[in-house]
Scaffold this motif. Structure first.
Motif, PDB file in Angstrom:
ATOM      1  N   SER A 163       0.879  -1.175   0.000  1.00  0.00           N
ATOM      2  CA  SER A 163       0.000   0.000   0.000  1.00  0.00           C
ATOM      3  C   SER A 163       0.907   1.212   0.000  1.00  0.00           C
ATOM      4  O   SER A 163       1.744   1.370   0.893  1.00  0.00           O
ATOM      5  CB  SER A 163      -0.880   0.016   1.251  1.00  0.00           C
ATOM      6  N   VAL A 164       0.782   2.071  -1.018  1.00  0.00           N
ATOM      7  CA  VAL A 164       1.666   3.230  -1.152  1.00  0.00           C
ATOM      8  C   VAL A 164       0.835   4.501  -0.979  1.00  0.00           C
ATOM      9  O   VAL A 164      -0.194   4.662  -1.647  1.00  0.00           O
ATOM     10  CB  VAL A 164       2.361   3.232  -2.543  1.00  0.00           C
ATOM     11  N   PRO A 165       1.238   5.403  -0.071  1.00  0.00           N
ATOM     12  CA  PRO A 165       0.490   6.653   0.128  1.00  0.00           C
ATOM     13  C   PRO A 165       0.328   7.424  -1.181  1.00  0.00           C
ATOM     14  O   PRO A 165       1.270   7.491  -1.989  1.00  0.00           O
ATOM     15  CB  PRO A 165       1.361   7.443   1.118  1.00  0.00           C
ATOM     16  N   ASP A 166      -0.856   7.960  -1.419  1.00  0.00           N
ATOM     17  CA  ASP A 166      -1.205   8.757  -2.610  1.00  0.00           C
ATOM     18  C   ASP A 166      -1.246   7.953  -3.908  1.00  0.00           C
ATOM     19  O   ASP A 166      -1.510   8.507  -4.971  1.00  0.00           O
ATOM     20  CB  ASP A 166      -0.236   9.952  -2.801  1.00  0.00           C
ATOM     21  N   VAL A 167      -0.927   6.671  -3.824  1.00  0.00           N
ATOM     22  CA  VAL A 167      -0.971   5.822  -5.039  1.00  0.00           C
ATOM     23  C   VAL A 167      -2.041   4.745  -4.875  1.00  0.00           C
ATOM     24  O   VAL A 167      -2.789   4.437  -5.795  1.00  0.00           O
ATOM     25  CB  VAL A 167       0.410   5.158  -5.317  1.00  0.00           C
ATOM     26  N   GLY A 168      -2.120   4.182  -3.655  1.00  0.00           N
ATOM     27  CA  GLY A 168      -3.093   3.110  -3.394  1.00  0.00           C
ATOM     28  C   GLY A 168      -2.429   1.750  -3.381  1.00  0.00           C
ATOM     29  O   GLY A 168      -1.263   1.620  -3.006  1.00  0.00           O
ATOM     30  N   THR A 169      -3.151   0.741  -3.836  1.00  0.00           N
ATOM     31  CA  THR A 169      -2.638  -0.636  -3.842  1.00  0.00           C
ATOM     32  C   THR A 169      -1.677  -0.832  -5.006  1.00  0.00           C
ATOM     33  O   THR A 169      -1.968  -0.433  -6.139  1.00  0.00           O
ATOM     34  CB  THR A 169      -3.815  -1.626  -3.956  1.00  0.00           C
ATOM     35  N   VAL A 170      -0.530  -1.456  -4.705  1.00  0.00           N
ATOM     36  CA  VAL A 170       0.486  -1.731  -5.734  1.00  0.00           C
ATOM     37  C   VAL A 170       0.871  -3.198  -5.652  1.00  0.00           C
ATOM     38  O   VAL A 170       1.061  -3.734  -4.550  1.00  0.00           O
ATOM     39  CB  VAL A 170       1.741  -0.844  -5.521  1.00  0.00           C
ATOM     40  N   VAL A 171       0.959  -3.884  -6.809  1.00  0.00           N
ATOM     41  CA  VAL A 171       1.415  -5.282  -6.824  1.00  0.00           C
ATOM     42  C   VAL A 171       2.721  -5.383  -7.609  1.00  0.00           C
ATOM     43  O   VAL A 171       2.918  -4.674  -8.589  1.00  0.00           O
ATOM     44  CB  VAL A 171       0.356  -6.243  -7.440  1.00  0.00           C
ATOM     45  N   GLY A 172       3.609  -6.244  -7.122  1.00  0.00           N
ATOM     46  CA  GLY A 172       4.870  -6.487  -7.810  1.00  0.00           C
ATOM     47  C   GLY A 172       4.899  -7.911  -8.310  1.00  0.00           C
ATOM     48  O   GLY A 172       4.321  -8.805  -7.688  1.00  0.00           O
TER      49      GLY A 172
ATOM     50  N   THR B  14       6.217  -3.312 -11.142  1.00  0.00           N
ATOM     51  CA  THR B  14       5.156  -3.073 -10.156  1.00  0.00           C
ATOM     52  C   THR B  14       4.023  -2.334 -10.858  1.00  0.00           C
ATOM     53  O   THR B  14       4.274  -1.428 -11.666  1.00  0.00           O
ATOM     54  CB  THR B  14       5.660  -2.235  -8.959  1.00  0.00           C
ATOM     55  N   LEU B  15       2.784  -2.741 -10.558  1.00  0.00           N
ATOM     56  CA  LEU B  15       1.607  -2.149 -11.196  1.00  0.00           C
ATOM     57  C   LEU B  15       0.756  -1.479 -10.126  1.00  0.00           C
ATOM     58  O   LEU B  15       0.443  -2.098  -9.097  1.00  0.00           O
ATOM     59  CB  LEU B  15       0.760  -3.217 -11.904  1.00  0.00           C
ATOM     60  N   ALA B  16       0.365  -0.239 -10.359  1.00  0.00           N
ATOM     61  CA  ALA B  16      -0.520   0.472  -9.429  1.00  0.00           C
ATOM     62  C   ALA B  16      -1.968   0.141  -9.784  1.00  0.00           C
ATOM     63  O   ALA B  16      -2.352   0.213 -10.952  1.00  0.00           O
ATOM     64  CB  ALA B  16      -0.277   1.972  -9.519  1.00  0.00           C
TER      65      ALA B  16
END
Length: 562
Positions: free
Chosen positions: A358-367, A416-418
């Protein structure tokens, strides 16, 4: 001479006509495409591989022509090595030259090779990566590795417990690009034509499941086994070697900490490694690299023959022989050619989820890694399977490769995909993001053709093991052994497994590793159960079935694990 591949033999390239020059430039473009941005020209060599050699004047003129050809197609050249050859007809010295041609990167399409770093605890894996990627030698007390650690307890104990990624770039002239001159990963990516991504794995036996997950899910191209010169083959070294071989990864070996040992101790460690590599089960051909010429030969033979295993002896403190490893990594060609890459890209999109943030200001991110197809910003995919066997719709936001923005992801690349405001709690490691057109195959039960590499007792119905298939890691129960009551070390069988928690997405023919305590086995997924799940996108996941034979050499691995 072979039409395929990225190696071109040229007797000489002296003052070609304009028509001939255009033809040569087109041929270079083809070789670069075959090597995914890299080609090797051997000048002074006939088409059949005969070493003829050129006079100094002809060699100079040939290299000048090759430089013009490279400029025309947007590439740079680097002289790898030059050597004299004996020639009977005259007494003049004749030379042959080996030249690396590398395309200047455009549209972020640098060549990316992934190297898994294995070895026993305290063998110097993280320190070596720190020295390579930061560009500063270690102080002998582990300063170089501090930037690689992700957790406080890793800094306190000096032991890696999680998987971290480090990057080392090479520009089109073959020069190293790392953090010593570039401040950010983005700058390294912008300046590099070739990237080596090191996957730093844990050496301690306690973290073996993390190491196996790194090997099976991150799809490394090569494995680098680090062995400490003062301890030799000890602890998990043999086990890591066996795992890399079970997954059919080409392996090269680095003997570290040579500054702490006498010449005799280093020799003893190398001889011990040679014995292990030559034993039945490994059947490798060790090649000790002691000069730049050896490093060039090792890099070329390494990918042509699976049995060649280069051995480097170096120090992260004094920097001894560190340049030889850099030469080797610079020239190391990709395993797959452009044709195989194109075929994978034609298939439907399939992205393996290995990490979730979980990245602030970006949301859920998967690698993870794109197994097939291409993935663009804004693409609509489905992710699953959930605990109920469903696939959920989502939209890909931005894409990053090696921490720099990227618009298009191609098969085989890690990124990594947001996913914006997609609920993180619905995701887990082991899921896949696929094209809605795919009809993904999911199962609770599957059959695998296996070989039991090691088991203290017997392996029978009801046994519980942790199964690793690609990015999938879950406990499974042995439901039945076809035609047998139990299995002992070295025996093979077709076994039916049942996942104990939730269904998983599996590909037929996928490599399988399983473990439980000291129990270890390998195999292939041979059959998926006839459980049909209705996906949320409204289609049942129908399955095709076929059986696969295990490789004959699987038996040989038993020697390594004992």
């Amino acid at each position: 001479q072979a039409e395929e591949g990225n190696i071109e033999y040229k007797l000489k390239l002296v003052n070609p006509t304009q028509y001939r020059f255009e033809h040569l430039a087109t041929q270079l473009k083809w070789r670069l495409q075959e090597g995914r941005g890299e080609a090797v020209y051997q000048i002074g060599v006939e088409d059949n591989g005969l070493l003829v050699g050129l006079t100094e004047a002809d060699m100079k003129a040939s290299l000048k022509t090759l430089r013009r050809m490279a400029e025309k197609v947007g590439a740079d050249i680097t002289l790898l090595r030059e050597r004299e050859v004996d020639y009977d007809l005259d007494r003049n010295t004749r030379r042959i030259a080996e030249v690396l041609v590398r395309k200047v990167p455009d549209d972020q399409q640098f060549l990316d090779l992934r190297v898994a770093v294995l070895g026993n605890v305290d063998s110097g894996k993280s320190t070596l990566l720190g020295v390579l990627t930061q560009g500063e030698l270690d102080n002998g007390r582990g300063r170089a590795r501090l930037n690689l650690f992700r957790h406080l307890h890793e800094i306190q104990t000096g032991r890696t417990s999680s998987i971290s990624f480090e990057i080392l770039g090479f520009n089109s002239k073959g020069e190293v690009v790392n953090y010593s001159e570039s401040r950010t990963a983005e700058e390294i990516c912008e300046s590099s034509s070739k990237m080596i991504t090191f996957i730093d794995l844990a050496g301690h036996h306690k973290y073996l499941k993390t190491t196996i997950f790194g090997l099976t899910s991150y799809c490394p191209d090569f494995a680098m086994l680090v062995v400490s010169a003062n301890t030799g083959v000890a602890g998990t070294t043999r086990e890591h070697l066996g795992l890399a071989m079970a997954l059919k990864l080409p392996i090269f070996i680095v003997v570290s900490k040579v500054d702490l040992c006498s010449h005799g101790m280093v020799e003893r460690a190398v001889r011990q490694l040679e014995r292990v590599l030559k034993q039945p089960g490994c059947n490798k051909v060790p090649m000790v690299v002691s000069n730049p010429d050896d490093a060039v030969t090792a890099a070329q033979q390494f990918t042509q023959s699976t049995s060649v295993t280069p051995i480097f002896t170096l120090s992260s403190v004094s920097g001894e022989n560190l340049d030889l490893l850099k030469v080797f990594l610079n020239i190391l060609p990709p395993l797959s050619n452009s044709k195989e890459q194109e075929e994978l890209m034609q298939q439907l999109t399939e992205f393996q989820v290995d990490e979730i943030y979980s990245v602030p200001d970006v949301g859920t991110v998967v690698g993870g890694t794109l197994y097939s197809g291409v993935c663009r910003e804004g693409e609509r995919l489905v992710v699953g399977p959930t605990d109920e066997g469903r696939f959920l719709r989502l939209k890909v936001g931005s894409i990053q490769r090696n921490r720099s923005a990227c618009r298009l992801l191609r098969a085989g690349q890690a990124a990594t995909l947001a996913l914006g405001n997609f609920d993180r709690s619905l995701l887990r490691k082991g899921m896949v993001m696929v094209s809605p057109k795919m009809n993904p195959t999911i199962c609770c039960q599957f059959e695998a053709a296996i070989v039991l590499l090691f088991h203290a007792k017997t392996f029978r119905r009801g046994s519980q093991v942790t199964v690793h298939v690609g990015n999938v890691r879950q406990t499974a129960i042995v439901e039945r052994l076809h035609g047998k009551e139990e299995l002992r070390t070295g025996e093979r069988a077709v076994v039916q497994f049942r996942f104990i928690k939730h269904p998983e997405y599996l590909r037929l023919g996928a490599k399988l590793l399983f473990r439980e305590g000291v129990t270890k086995g390998i195999g292939h997924v041979a059959l998926l159960s006839w459980l049909i799940f209705w996906c949320q996108i409204g289609r049942p996941a129908f399955l095709n079935v076929f059986a696969l034979q295990l490789p004959v050499d699987a038996f040989d691995l038993i020697n390594i694990f004992h």
